[in-house]
Write a protein that holds these residues in place. Structure first.
Motif, short mmCIF file in Angstrom:
data_model
loop_
_atom_site.label_atom_id
_atom_site.label_comp_id
_atom_site.label_asym_id
_atom_site.label_seq_id
_atom_site.Cartn_x
_atom_site.Cartn_y
_atom_site.Cartn_z
N HIS A 90 27.99 39.60 -83.37
CA HIS A 90 29.07 38.68 -83.04
C HIS A 90 29.89 39.20 -81.88
O HIS A 90 30.36 38.44 -81.03
N LEU A 91 30.05 40.54 -81.81
CA LEU A 91 30.79 41.11 -80.68
C LEU A 91 30.03 40.87 -79.37
O LEU A 91 30.64 40.59 -78.33
N THR A 92 28.69 40.98 -79.43
CA THR A 92 27.91 40.70 -78.23
C THR A 92 28.10 39.25 -77.78
O THR A 92 28.31 38.97 -76.60
N CYS A 93 28.05 38.34 -78.75
CA CYS A 93 28.24 36.93 -78.38
C CYS A 93 29.63 36.71 -77.81
O CYS A 93 29.81 35.98 -76.85
N GLU A 94 30.63 37.39 -78.43
CA GLU A 94 31.98 37.21 -77.91
C GLU A 94 32.11 37.77 -76.51
O GLU A 94 32.86 37.25 -75.69
N LYS A 95 31.35 38.84 -76.22
CA LYS A 95 31.42 39.39 -74.87
C LYS A 95 30.82 38.41 -73.88
O LYS A 95 31.35 38.19 -72.79
N LEU A 96 29.70 37.78 -74.28
CA LEU A 96 29.07 36.81 -73.38
C LEU A 96 29.95 35.60 -73.18
O LEU A 96 30.03 35.03 -72.10
N LEU A 97 30.62 35.16 -74.25
CA LEU A 97 31.40 33.93 -74.20
C LEU A 97 32.85 34.16 -73.83
O LEU A 97 33.63 33.22 -73.80
N ASN A 98 33.22 35.43 -73.58
CA ASN A 98 34.59 35.78 -73.20
C ASN A 98 35.61 35.31 -74.22
O ASN A 98 36.55 34.60 -73.90
N ILE A 99 35.38 35.68 -75.46
CA ILE A 99 36.30 35.31 -76.53
C ILE A 99 37.06 36.57 -76.94
O ILE A 99 36.48 37.62 -77.09
N LYS A 100 38.37 36.41 -77.13
CA LYS A 100 39.18 37.54 -77.56
C LYS A 100 39.64 37.27 -78.98
O LYS A 100 40.14 36.21 -79.29
N THR A 101 39.47 38.26 -79.85
CA THR A 101 39.83 38.04 -81.26
C THR A 101 41.21 38.62 -81.54
O THR A 101 41.60 39.61 -80.94
N PRO A 102 41.96 38.02 -82.45
CA PRO A 102 43.28 38.57 -82.78
C PRO A 102 43.16 39.91 -83.49
O PRO A 102 42.11 40.27 -84.04
N LYS A 103 44.26 40.67 -83.52
CA LYS A 103 44.25 42.03 -84.04
C LYS A 103 43.86 42.08 -85.51
O LYS A 103 43.16 42.98 -85.95
N ARG A 104 44.36 41.12 -86.27
CA ARG A 104 44.07 41.20 -87.71
C ARG A 104 42.56 41.06 -87.95
O ARG A 104 42.01 41.74 -88.82
N VAL A 105 41.91 40.22 -87.17
CA VAL A 105 40.47 40.08 -87.30
C VAL A 105 39.79 41.40 -86.99
O VAL A 105 38.87 41.84 -87.69
N ASP A 106 40.27 42.06 -85.91
CA ASP A 106 39.68 43.34 -85.55
C ASP A 106 39.82 44.35 -86.67
O ASP A 106 38.88 45.07 -87.00
N TYR A 107 41.02 44.40 -87.28
CA TYR A 107 41.21 45.40 -88.33
C TYR A 107 40.39 45.08 -89.55
O TYR A 107 39.84 45.97 -90.21
N LEU A 108 40.26 43.80 -89.89
CA LEU A 108 39.41 43.45 -91.04
C LEU A 108 37.96 43.82 -90.76
O LEU A 108 37.25 44.31 -91.63
N ARG A 109 37.54 43.59 -89.50
CA ARG A 109 36.17 43.97 -89.16
C ARG A 109 35.99 45.48 -89.28
O ARG A 109 34.95 45.96 -89.73
N VAL A 110 37.02 46.23 -88.88
CA VAL A 110 36.91 47.68 -88.98
C VAL A 110 36.75 48.10 -90.43
O VAL A 110 35.93 48.96 -90.76
N ILE A 111 37.52 47.46 -91.32
CA ILE A 111 37.40 47.82 -92.74
C ILE A 111 35.97 47.56 -93.22
O ILE A 111 35.35 48.42 -93.86
N ILE A 112 35.45 46.39 -92.88
CA ILE A 112 34.09 46.07 -93.37
C ILE A 112 33.07 47.01 -92.76
O ILE A 112 32.15 47.48 -93.44
N MET A 113 33.20 47.33 -91.48
CA MET A 113 32.21 48.20 -90.85
C MET A 113 32.27 49.60 -91.42
O MET A 113 31.23 50.24 -91.63
N GLU A 114 33.46 50.11 -91.69
CA GLU A 114 33.52 51.46 -92.23
C GLU A 114 33.03 51.50 -93.67
O GLU A 114 32.41 52.48 -94.10
N LEU A 115 33.23 50.41 -94.42
CA LEU A 115 32.64 50.35 -95.76
C LEU A 115 31.12 50.39 -95.65
O LEU A 115 30.44 51.06 -96.44
N ALA A 116 30.58 49.67 -94.66
CA ALA A 116 29.13 49.66 -94.51
C ALA A 116 28.61 51.03 -94.12
O ALA A 116 27.57 51.48 -94.61
#
Lengths: 404, 190, 173
Positions: A90-116
């Motif tokens: 999804h980050l790759t797609c967002e880079k291609l599409l020039n989408i910026k995500t809000p901070k809370r989304v980033d932190y939630l993603r960090v939680i999920i990625m570190e759990l993984a």
């Protein structure tokens, strides 16, 4: 020999070495890959690897599918830590599409990625214990993998191959149950991980089996293209989360554990320490989320993110976007992008070339397991057969990521 | 972590099946031979986990303490086909792997059962491509299919219980029968 | 432009050094999403890689990835081999492409310089048929050995064609 019906291969009478097939189905190979070892007694003289026993042609399948349908494919790359693969895509797609995500989304993603990442290292380290003979450590920490699965289920509905998130955020907000389970995990897991630590880290049998098994120097590791815990065990502190931060990793404070000799013991210790660092990152992210607006869970990109159902039933635009997204008729801008995330095994890269259609023109996965498995010959030459088994399990080779 | 049973306490539901029907008395019990053999076999199946991909991780979770497979009698997983009864194929089988799978199946001794766990083993799953075998029943005969991607451990246990049902009720003469030989011949197995 | 250690390595400096050394044999400079991308003729690929490796300011000593792309409409330049390189010290990535004709897809192998290129090139050969000259063991790696075509090329279909059990109309093909 001619009167017997046995047909021996060429040159096998005069051969000094034994050929042993550590075949695709073997309890020590966690996944399907084959090693043909030439043994001189117990010492390994040569090793040839064969991969491709689970080649599923992801790259060809991805040329037929619109962006959202590729996420379930990425799940099945490193299936022990599939949210990292999904969020990386999804980050790759967002880079291609020039989408910026809000901070809370980033932190939630960090939680999920570190759990993984924690889940991946749980399997790798406890299975290293199993391979050297310590079976009970595995059973104690697998319980916590169940708890991580429950957290995934609260967020996305599925346990293992999660298909988590959307372009721009998550499909639903994290419920209170998810946070309760996260707190339970943060309270109970450190005790169990410390138990595994006590069992294996200073255990004489484990140390004697793993120290000196499959060492690699930093220069050779870099030349081979190693990344991730295997490279960090060799002494190079390259971590994609620090070098090219994505998803607001720069806001967190964590250390990168680094080893010295690059042997199996160092790989075990690096992964062990990384789990402690991941737990600290999850705690920091969880605290940062408390002060943020709890209703934000995705970016406002109506072309790529499904609109809310009330809007679909009442507004024309939302209906059109809903239809187009579900049918996969949204067009990507033309361009090429390479984005990488720190997966459980190293730098997982996505090279996406788009020609403006609804499906990618070419999608290539830079898979860390595939790249460092070539070094297995060099790691194992000259050591004993049982060292080969320990090295295989310490490298954390996941067959799905190797073959794609 | 356990909590007491709250439901169905007085409903007269028996959780444990009684033994096979037969005629018994003080110190003896007579029944049919195949019932006894079936009972013994079903409660001690030794599986061979042929785990190739993601379903293998769900199998590891099934073997774990939460969804315990060993309470069905499969405490001991064998990794050699010579010693096992049940071949659990979990994960995608690519065309490169199909001969290996067939060889493992051929090495198993009768009676043997096969369970295809997951969508990829049952029918190729998500991967409709040139390199994936579209279902393991193209190469070996399968007894039970468990759908799911990956199936939940409860689903794997359900499939396992269906295999137990098949094991219990199988006639002792089935493996030598003509029908079974015809089935094997259709796969090219003698 | 001098190499300013305080400013670090940036794309203009890299472009300038490359054009100084190779003249107009390196061309096609662009920066899609911030990563410098350029092309060179396929005979020069090892020279460019060696230059990027050895130069004391450029130091691109980590090979991230090698892959290929098939453009069936570019007559004479159908197969592109793409190298992604990474300078770990200054944290800069670049992308380097060489194009080759599909009837004679010979490209020099980078295995002498980067040991990691071994399997990456085998995978590229397996999928696209790019013949890497000088590779120690150029055989199929992921597909079955008996396969006689290169599956990732655009003219070949995704599904297996000899299958009789799936109904194409139901599966939308």
């Amino acid at each position: 020999m001619s009167e017997h019906n046995i047909k021996l291969p060429e040159g096998s009478i005069g051969k000094q070495t034994t050929t042993l097939n550590l075949g695709p189905t073997h309890p020590a190979t966690h996944g399907v890959f084959q090693n043909i070892l030439e043994l001189d007694g117990e010492r390994i003289v040569d090793a040839t690897q064969t991969v491709g026993y689970i080649h599923r042609a992801f790259e060809k399948i991805a040329e037929r599918r619109p962006l959202y349908q590729i996420t379930p494919l990425t799940d099945r790359l490193n299936y022990c830590s599939s949210p990292i693969n999904n969020i990386g895509w999804h980050l790759t797609c967002e880079k291609l599409l020039n989408i910026k995500t809000p901070k809370r989304v980033d932190y939630l993603r960090v939680i999920i990625m570190e759990l993984a990442r924690t889940a991946d290292h749980i399997i790798c380290n406890s299975v290293m214990g199993v391979d050297t003979g310590a079976l009970s450590g595995f059973l104690y920490v697998m319980q916590f993998r169940e708890l991580i699965y429950e957290i995934y289920e609260e967020v996305c509905g599925s346990r293992l191959t999660t298909n988590i998130g959307r372009i721009g955020g998550f499909e639903r907000n994290f419920s209170n149950t998810a946070f309760t389970k996260l707190e339970k995990f943060l309270n109970e897991f450190p005790k169990a991980w410390k138990e595994l630590d006590n069992l294996l880290t200073r255990n004489r049998i484990f140390m004697e089996r793993t120290q000196g098994a499959g060492p690699i120097s930093a220069e050779r590791a870099l030349n081979y293209g190693f990344t991730g815990p295997n490279l960090r065990a060799a002494g190079v502190d390259y971590d994609v989360r620090v070098h090219s931060p994505y998803s607001s990793y720069q806001d967190f404070e964590f250390n990168i554990p680094v080893g010295t000799t690059g042997d199996s013991y160092d790989r075990f210790m690096v992964r062990n320490q990384e789990v402690w660092e991941s737990l600290s990152i999850i705690r920091q992210a969880y605290e940062k989320i408390q002060d943020m607006d709890p209703s934000v869970y995705h970016a406002e990109v109506p072309e790529y993110y499904l609109p809310a159902k009330q809007d679909v039933y009442t507004k024309m635009e939302a209906l059109i976007w809903h239809f187009k997204i579900i049918m996969g008729e949204i067009e990507m801008p033309a361009g090429e992008v390479y984005h990488s995330v720190e997966g459980g095994n190293g730098e997982l890269g996505y090279y996406l070339i788009s020609d403006g259609g609804r499906t990618p023109y070419r999608l290539h996965f830079r898979r860390p397991c595939f790249i460092y498995y070539q070094a297995f010959t060099e790691l194992v030459k000259g050591s004993m057969l049982s060292d080969a088994v320990v090295v295989l399990s310490s490298l954390n080779l996941i067959a799905g990521e190797m073959d794609a | 972590m356990g909590r007491p049973v709250r439901f169905n306490i007085n409903a007269g539901v028996k959780l444990v099946k009684e033994g096979p029907e037969g005629y018994g008395g003080e110190g003896f019990f007579t029944t049919r031979l195949d019932k006894v053999v079936g009972l013994a076999r079903r409660n001690s199946i030794w599986p061979l986990p042929f785990a190739t991909s993601c379903c293998g991780i769900e199998f590891m979770a099934t073997m774990g303490a939460h969804y315990d497979l060993s309470r069905f009698g499969s405490e001991r997983l064998g990794f050699t086909p010579r010693q096992c009864d049940l071949l659990m194929v979990m994960g995608t089988i690519a065309k490169k792997m199909a001969p290996v799978l067939k060889q493992v199946y051929l090495q198993m001794a009768e009676p043997r059962w096969v369970i295809a766990v997951g969508a990829c083993a049952s029918s190729g799953g998500v991967f409709d491509s040139y390199s994936v075998l579209q279902g393991i029943d193209q190469v070996i005969p399968v007894d039970v299919y468990v759908p799911g991607c990956p199936p939940r451990p409860e689903a794997i246990l359900d499939g396992f219980m269906k295999v137990q049902y098949l094991v219990e009720n199988e006639s002792l003469r089935r493996r030598n029968s003509e029908q079974y030989q015809k089935l094997l011949n259709s796969y090219g197995i003698q | 432009m001098e190499y300013n250690k305080a400013m670090g390595l940036n794309n203009e400096y890299i472009q300038q050094r490359l054009t100084e050394k190779f003249g107009d044999q390196v061309y096609g400079f662009s920066e899609p999403h911030g990563m410098l991308t350029f092309e060179a003729p396929k005979e020069l690929n090892l020279k460019v890689l060696q230059f990027l490796f050895d130069d004391e300011n450029l130091r691109f000593q980590f090979l991230t990835d090698i892959c290929a792309v098939h453009y069936p409409d570019n007559k004479g330049k159908e197969l592109a081999v793409v190298y992604h390189l990474h300078n770990l010290v200054d944290n800069v990535r670049i992308r380097f492409k060489v194009y080759t004709d599909i009837n004679q897809p010979d490209v020099f192998s980078a295995t002498a310089l980067y040991s990691g290129a071994n399997w990456m090139e085998r995978e590229t050969y397996d999928f696209f048929g790019v013949n890497f000259i000088g590779h120690p063991n150029l055989t199929r790696i992921l597909n079955v050995e008996e396969m006689d075509y290169f599956p990732m090329r655009k003219e070949y279909p995704l599904e297996e064609q000899t299958r009789v059990d799936k109904d194409d109309e139901m599966f939308g093909r």
